[in-house]
Design an enzyme around this catalytic site. Structure first.
Site, PDB file in Angstrom:
ATOM      1  N   GLU A  83      95.751 -32.690 -20.600  1.00 31.24           N
ATOM      2  CA  GLU A  83      94.502 -31.948 -20.345  1.00 31.24           C
ATOM      3  C   GLU A  83      94.095 -31.127 -21.558  1.00 31.24           C
ATOM      4  O   GLU A  83      92.914 -31.020 -21.905  1.00 31.24           O
ATOM      5  CB  GLU A  83      94.694 -31.016 -19.136  1.00 31.24           C
ATOM      6  CG  GLU A  83      94.891 -31.765 -17.831  1.00 31.24           C
ATOM      7  CD  GLU A  83      95.312 -30.843 -16.698  1.00 31.24           C
ATOM      8  OE1 GLU A  83      94.581 -30.753 -15.703  1.00 31.24           O
ATOM      9  OE2 GLU A  83      96.374 -30.196 -16.801  1.00 31.24           O
ATOM     10  N   ASN A 108     102.220 -31.268 -13.370  1.00 34.75           N
ATOM     11  CA  ASN A 108     100.870 -31.317 -13.933  1.00 34.75           C
ATOM     12  C   ASN A 108     100.863 -31.817 -15.379  1.00 34.75           C
ATOM     13  O   ASN A 108     101.730 -31.447 -16.169  1.00 34.75           O
ATOM     14  CB  ASN A 108     100.236 -29.918 -13.886  1.00 34.75           C
ATOM     15  CG  ASN A 108     100.077 -29.426 -12.455  1.00 34.75           C
ATOM     16  OD1 ASN A 108      99.812 -30.220 -11.548  1.00 34.75           O
ATOM     17  ND2 ASN A 108     100.258 -28.133 -12.248  1.00 34.75           N
ATOM     18  N   HIS A 125      82.798 -47.735 -16.555  1.00 30.28           N
ATOM     19  CA  HIS A 125      82.296 -46.740 -15.581  1.00 30.28           C
ATOM     20  C   HIS A 125      83.408 -46.272 -14.648  1.00 30.28           C
ATOM     21  O   HIS A 125      83.128 -45.872 -13.511  1.00 30.28           O
ATOM     22  CB  HIS A 125      81.142 -47.300 -14.740  1.00 30.28           C
ATOM     23  CG  HIS A 125      80.092 -48.015 -15.533  1.00 30.28           C
ATOM     24  ND1 HIS A 125      78.956 -47.398 -15.989  1.00 30.28           N
ATOM     25  CD2 HIS A 125      80.027 -49.293 -15.973  1.00 30.28           C
ATOM     26  CE1 HIS A 125      78.221 -48.263 -16.667  1.00 30.28           C
ATOM     27  NE2 HIS A 125      78.865 -49.427 -16.690  1.00 30.28           N
TER      28      HIS A 125
END
Ligand code: ARG
Length: 457
Positions: free
Chosen positions: A285, A280, A151
């Site tokens: 991503e 980044n 979690h």
């Protein structure tokens, strides 16, 4: 003479034509046409000289394709018609003999099977490379402690090597799935004709062996209507891409300032057009975001195929763009994932600091009580009481006073707690097979190496 009294409507022509994308199948189409011409001569359907002429012409087509000189004409509907048209321009009317005992229905299924086979092999190799990178990284970070999460909450400490190997095993199953896909492309559709077989005693076994198939497909109706192997490829690709998305997602988290578990190589990061300080994790991503695109191709092809009556329907033309885009996307993602991982620098201190959170040893404390005969449910509750007291007082477990222990966990002495919390103890006590104790990780790494060397269990 044509059966049709009217020319095609431009809108229909545009909808119907597949040349803009199936031209990519040209090398396979030429290869199968060459084998087909040889087979026709061997079986006495055409003369040996005619086959030689066809081969010569197909060789010339092949050269034009390789050199980027092959010209597609506006009325070339698909790659098969374009190649036959060009062949006939080169060799004359004998070009018209190539399509004897063949239909575009078995032809296209054969091209697509050959393409799928190559892409499944390529994916499998790239997955193998990525697995090798993960094994190397695991070896270099064997004893680096880090917290593992459920979690996304800190759960129990593990070694970084153990976590890296978790990714490896997911990929190993992907590689098996691509292996299955290869097996699914091993039956040759060519020779099924339009759907019923052909009016000549052709030699399909010869064709199969010339074109790298194991055997001719058993049933001509099945052969021209099946795209199962494309579903198999897309399914393997979708699962693999989903794994890469999970990996990407973890690298995004790990490289965040908040966790700071790793830093990506500059070669795999980008800056911001406004904030000069930014680095980044775009590659990670994009791994995350490409997966649904590939899964979408799988779902789309199921949509195309579901409910189709046998045999060939033009719907089947819609298999290709899904397959092509999925293969291109997946191969790019696999290469990027490998490069990104190779360049990633893990930060030992940051991981160790997070892993030293004493609460991560709560299960271990409960198990200590279990060894003393306390039923696990009770020991779970006892340790939960200790955790709660520590959190309320704002101290670590090891800082709970004797008084606390006496009332909350009379069976535990401060030295018991210290023993369980001893550095590395919660890791080294995970000795069950597949656990994070170092002996088990070493064992696992050896199995991974054996798997990579091609003799897995
Ligand atoms: N371009 C077609 C495809 O991709 C080739 C097969 C056409 N066959 C036919 N009977 N119209 O499926």
């Amino acid at each position: 003479m044509s059966r049709f009294a009217e020319p095609q409507d431009p809108a229909f022509r545009a909808l119907n034509a597949s040349i803009s994308f199936d031209i990519r199948l040209a090398p396979y189409d030429v290869a199968q046409s060459r084998a087909h011409a040889r087979m026709l001569a061997r079986c006495g359907v055409i003369a040996a000289e005619e086959a030689a002429e066809l081969e010569r012409g197909l060789e010339a087509v092949c050269e034009e394709l390789d050199a980027g000189r092959f010209e597609v004409r506006p009325d070339d509907e698909d790659v098969h018609m374009a190649i036959e048209r060009r062949l006939t321009e080169i060799v004359g009317p004998v070009g018209g003999k190539l399509h004897t005992a063949r239909s575009r229905n078995d032809q296209v299924a054969t091209d697509v099977a050959m393409f799928t086979r190559d892409r499944a092999r390529a994916a499998s190799e790239l997955v193998g490379t990525l697995m090798g990178t993960l094994a190397d990284l695991a070896e270099r970070h064997l004893e680096w402690a880090m917290p593992a999460y459920t979690h996304l909450q800190r759960a129990q400490p593990v070694y970084l090597s153990h976590h890296l190997l978790a990714w490896l095993w997911k990929l190993q199953r992907d590689r098996r799935r691509f292996g299955f896909c290869l097996e699914a492309t091993s039956e040759l559709p060519l020779g099924a004709g339009a759907l019923a077989g052909v009016n000549f005693a052709t030699d399909r076994r010869y064709l199969a062996s010339e074109l790298g198939f194991d055997r001719p497909a058993e049933n001509s109706i099945d052969a021209v209507s099946s795209r199962d192997f494309v579903l198999d490829y897309l399914s393997a690709a979708a699962t693999c891409a989903t794994h890469l998305s999970q990996l990407g997602s973890e690298l995004v988290l790990w490289s965040s300032e908040e966790l700071g578990f790793c830093e990506l190589a500059d070669a795999f990061a980008s800056g911001s057009s406004i904030m000069p300080q930014k680095k980044n994790p775009d590659a990670a991503e994009l791994l995350r975001a490409k997966a649904p695109r590939i899964a979408g191709h799988l779902v789309a092809l199921h949509g195309v195929l579901h409910g189709l009556p046998l045999t060939y329907n033009k719907d089947l033309q819609e298999d290709k763009e899904h397959l092509f885009d999925a293969a291109d996307t997946l191969e790019l993602c696999l290469a990027a994932a490998d490069g990104m991982l190779r360049g990633t620098r893990f930060r030992r201190e940051r991981m160790a600091a997070a892993a030293s959170d004493e609460l991560l040893a709560a299960t271990d404390l409960a198990d200590l009580l279990v060894r003393r005969g306390v039923p696990f449910r009770e020991s779970h509750a006892i340790v939960a009481g200790l955790v709660r007291a520590a959190l309320e007082r704002g101290v670590a477990l090891s800082q709970l006073g004797e008084e606390d222990l006496r009332t909350l966990a009379p069976a535990l002495a401060p030295s018991d707690i210290a023993g369980v919390l001893r550095q590395g103890a919660p890791l080294e006590s995970k000795v069950s097979e597949g656990g994070t104790a170092l002996v088990r990780v070493r064992e696992q790494l050896a199995h991974a190496r054996a798997e990579l060397a091609g003799h897995g269990r």
